[in-house]
Design an enzyme around this catalytic site. Structure first.
Site, short mmCIF file in Angstrom:
data_model
loop_
_atom_site.label_atom_id
_atom_site.label_comp_id
_atom_site.label_asym_id
_atom_site.label_seq_id
_atom_site.Cartn_x
_atom_site.Cartn_y
_atom_site.Cartn_z
N ASP A 214 0.83 -1.21 0.00
CA ASP A 214 0.00 0.00 0.00
C ASP A 214 0.86 1.26 0.00
OD1 ASP A 214 -2.34 1.44 0.00
OD2 ASP A 214 -2.83 1.08 2.10
N HIS B 133 2.42 3.80 -9.13
CA HIS B 133 2.21 2.38 -9.43
C HIS B 133 3.40 1.80 -10.19
CE1 HIS B 133 -1.70 2.56 -7.71
NE2 HIS B 133 -2.22 3.34 -8.63
N LEU C 154 11.16 -19.79 -5.40
CA LEU C 154 10.10 -19.05 -4.70
C LEU C 154 8.74 -19.23 -5.38
CD1 LEU C 154 9.34 -16.76 -2.61
CD2 LEU C 154 9.90 -15.15 -4.44
C1 IPE Z 1 -5.41 -2.76 -0.23
O1 IPE Z 1 -5.07 -1.43 -0.40
C2 IPE Z 1 -5.39 -3.47 -1.56
C3 IPE Z 1 -4.09 -3.62 -2.18
C4 IPE Z 1 -2.92 -3.31 -1.67
C5 IPE Z 1 -4.10 -4.23 -3.49
P1 IPE Z 1 -6.19 -0.30 -0.56
O2 IPE Z 1 -5.45 0.99 -0.70
O3 IPE Z 1 -7.13 -0.66 -1.64
O4 IPE Z 1 -6.93 -0.40 0.83
P2 IPE Z 1 -7.88 0.62 1.60
O5 IPE Z 1 -8.91 1.08 0.61
O6 IPE Z 1 -7.01 1.75 2.06
O7 IPE Z 1 -8.43 -0.15 2.74
C1 IPE Z 2 -1.46 0.33 -3.47
O1 IPE Z 2 -1.29 1.71 -3.45
C2 IPE Z 2 -1.78 -0.19 -4.86
C3 IPE Z 2 -3.16 -0.69 -5.02
C4 IPE Z 2 -4.07 -0.70 -4.09
C5 IPE Z 2 -3.51 -1.22 -6.32
P1 IPE Z 2 -2.53 2.71 -3.43
O2 IPE Z 2 -2.89 3.04 -4.84
O3 IPE Z 2 -3.62 2.20 -2.58
O4 IPE Z 2 -1.85 3.98 -2.75
P2 IPE Z 2 -2.49 4.98 -1.70
O5 IPE Z 2 -3.08 4.15 -0.59
O6 IPE Z 2 -3.52 5.76 -2.44
O7 IPE Z 2 -1.33 5.81 -1.24
MG MG Z 3 -4.09 2.37 -0.61
#
Ligand code: IPE
Ligand code: IPE
Ligand code: MG
Length: 231
Positions: free
Chosen positions: A17, A34, A128
């Site tokens: 995240d 990303h 892995l």
């Molecule tokens: C969880 O992250 C999903 C992934 C890392 C793929 P999110 O950014 O979607 O989670 P929330 O919305 O903060 O709970």
């Molecule tokens: C994790 O990073 C990637 C996915 C959930 C696909 P985020 O896109 O959720 O990044 P934040 O939480 O907005 O910083």
């Molecule tokens: Mg996120």
């Protein structure tokens, strides 16, 4: 220093995240976050393999992530498409076995074909095991198991029946679940398998995750006293 309590975890699961916040902090569009996140995935796979971890589950896209703007979903799917191509080329040399956990529904035919080719062609690799949680939701996974049991005509199920009907039943439960970016929640990840997992939360944003960060999480895990309800 207190004594080490645990040996190296066999299975580590990571909620990757913070890509969006990383991009914002660098004055860049979320897509750049990303892209950097995909780099961190490459680094983490290498690190886990070098450390001798057997299974690594990576939360790449949740069933709830479909609620993001279409442009962002498009970016994520294109990145996924390219990543699958890349692993199709490199997975053998690195000896990665690729598995996917998640629903097929809503993924494009092109992505599904690449997933199938990659899981098939790496099935015999012994290094892995990388379990990509893709279009994954834990409640959906438990529902999937439940429906398969119903179809098989079971009137009553045991915990072991349910465990055997999850997406990847041969993967042991993760001893350690890591979440980056400072959030401390599961977000519909591995609800069943996490029953006795140790959690490690770090403020580091996913694109900044390194081998050293992985090592820190493992070191913290190794000091934990796991009791499993005993004393
Ligand atoms: C969880 O992250 C999903 C992934 C890392 C793929 P999110 O950014 O979607 O989670 P929330 O919305 O903060 O709970
Ligand atoms: C994790 O990073 C990637 C996915 C959930 C696909 P985020 O896109 O959720 O990044 P934040 O939480 O907005 O910083
Ligand atoms: Mg996120």
């Amino acid at each position: 220093m207190p004594d080490t309590q645990n040996s190296l975890p066999r299975h580590i699961a990571i909620i990757m995240d913070g890509n969006g916040r990383w991009a914002a902090a660098h004055g860049l569009p979320r897509s750049a976050g990303h892209r950097e996140g995909a780099q961190a995935v490459r680094r983490t796979l290498e690190a886990a393999r070098e450390m001798g971890i057997a299974y690594l589950t990576l939360y790449a896209f949740s069933t709830e992530n479909w609620s993001r703007p279409p442009e962002e979903i498009d970016t994520l799917m294109k990145l996924l498409d390219r990543t699958l191509d890349e692993y199709q080329k490199s997975a053998h040399q690195k000896d990665y076995r690729i598995l996917v956990s998640g629903e097929r529904e809503r993924l494009s035919a092109g992505i599904l074909a690449k997933i199938d080719a990659l899981t098939r062609s790496t099935a015999q690799n012994k290094g892995l095991t990388v379990n990509l949680a893709l279009n994954y939701g834990a409640r959906q996974e438990i529902t999937y198991a439940f429906n398969r049991l119903l179809k098989a005509g079971l009137k009553e199920a045991t915990p072991s029946d349910i465990a055997k009907h999850l997406y990847q039943p041969e993967i042991p439960d993760p001893e350690l679940i890591i979440r980056t970016s400072g959030e401390e929640r599961l977000s519909n990840f591995l609800l069943w398998q996490a029953a006795y997992s140790e959690f490690y939360f770090t403020p580091v944003l996913w694109p900044d995750f390194t081998k050293e960060e992985l090592q820190k999480a493992i070191d913290a895990y190794r000091m934990r006293k796991r009791r499993f309800g005993g004393i």
